[in-house]
Motif scaffolding. Structure first.
Motif: not given
Length: 375
Positions: A1-5, A235-244, A246-252, A324-331
């Motif tokens: 997965m490419t780095a997120r904004p 075991e953790v295979l993928v931490d979603e923070a590693d895919l964005w 600065d590790g910042e993405f909205p969950t709620t 984190h509005a600038d992630t929403f186009e990607q979401l």
């Protein structure tokens, strides 16, 4: 997965963070839950920012949320009375949901006025309604989602033919799982099958099935990541923070019915003021947070979390009023690629005017809508 904004701004809590999210889209779901009323809790209670706005106050505000700690601003806001205090003469009633689709159905039917929810269902209801259904008025939590797997699964190459779970078809973690698998070269299907089978499963059942060996893994929000790690040896295979970035993405996020916002802007601003006070409380009371969160979880779900689970979960989530509005186009694009969303225009999804007014009154920096709505 490419780095997120990169997201614009957030409130870092150090050792504090929050847990679980269970968002979804408007698919078949059963509305469940019970009314909940605020109670006193531990910790120092900050004064809610001033909540002044033009418009007619509502007699009642009906608020939805989930009994998990990526919804901690709701849990703390209710347990400490911060949201009720900010609403003043407006009566507060609450509804606990188990999944995002049920919350969206209730919001769309006018059964609730606002809800804490994941970003993907918020996007989907906005697109499906042609921009008429709802507005995101604030963020609530960032981070706290991961793919956990059985011991022995060490890389994406080991996932062919496995059976993985997500909380709900089309919910935020379901979209993340399908997107990541696609980028790893796997085909999945919303109707089952594919190179990897994804089985949308209620989180408590996912834990049971994982423990019995019937599931190979799951992409989950906190505290369920920590439940599987601590209680089931995952075991953790993928931490979603590693895919964005600065590790910042909205969950709620905090979502308000558009008609309610238009009719009662003063009440929405009061809700947002109470929400900001709750996020500030979490930042200012890290030592008391787990107890207050667990008190509300016990009231809503009948049982709190073990110290080991809640401590681990709190390390992986950040509470923030920045959506984190600038992630929403990607979401949105991720949902389209995963087959759980329709392509559409999300311009106007955000109305952060009440949030930024409250922040200005407190002398804090404003939050960006990333050109996707009102600031």
């Amino acid at each position: 997965m490419t780095a997120r904004p990169r997201a614009i701004r957030s409130t870092r809590l150090g050792d504090l963070a929050g847990m679980m999210l269970a968002g979804g889209i408007v698919l078949s779901a059963t509305l469940t839950g019970c009314a909940a009323q605020p109670a006193s809790g531990a910790g120092t209670q900050p004064e809610a920012p001033a909540a002044e706005a033009t418009g007619t106050p509502a007699e009642e505000l009906r608020l939805g949320y989930f009994a998990n700690v990526t919804h901690a601003p709701a849990l703390v806001g209710l347990e400490e009375g911060l949201i009720e205090d900010a609403l003043g003469d407006t009566e507060l009633s609450t509804q606990v949901f188990n999944a995002g689709p049920a919350a969206i159905e209730a919001l769309s039917a006018g059964a609730i006025d606002a809800t804490y929810i994941g970003p993907n269902p918020a996007i989907n209801t906005f697109v499906a309604s042609g921009g008429q259904s709802a507005r995101i008025v604030a963020g609530a939590a960032s981070g706290g989602a991961a793919l956990v797997v059985q011991p022995g699964i060490e890389s994406a190459d080991d996932l062919a033919g496995t059976n993985l779970a997500s909380p709900q078809l089309g919910n935020t973690q379901d979209v993340a799982l399908r997107t990541w698998l696609g980028e790893e070269g796997y085909e999945t299907s919303t109707s089952g099958g594919g190179d990897v089978t994804i089985s949308p499963t209620e989180n408590a059942q996912t834990l049971t099935l994982f423990q019995s060996g019937e599931l190979d893994g799951a992409w989950l929000p906190e505290p369920w990541v920590s439940r599987l790690v601590v209680d089931a040896g995952a075991e953790v295979l993928v931490d979603e923070a590693d895919l964005w970035e600065d590790g910042e993405f909205p969950t709620t996020v905090l979502l308000v019915r558009a008609d309610f916002l238009a009719e009662h802007p003063e009440t929405v601003r009061a809700l947002v003021a109470g929400h900001v006070a709750s996020v500030d409380w979490l930042a200012e009371n890290p030592d008391a947070a787990a107890d207050v969160i667990n008190a509300r979880l016990t009231a809503d779900a009948g049982k709190g979390l073990s110290d080991a689970v809640i401590d681990r979960a709190l390390e992986h989530v950040e509470f923030t009023f920045d959506p984190h509005a600038d992630t929403f186009e990607q979401l949105l694009q991720d949902g389209v690629d995963a087959g759980t969303s329709k392509q559409g225009d999300i311009d106007g999804l955000f109305d952060l005017s009440a949030l930024n007014a409250v922040l200005e009154d407190s002398g804090e920096e404003s939050v960006s809508a990333a050109s996707l709505g009102t600031e």
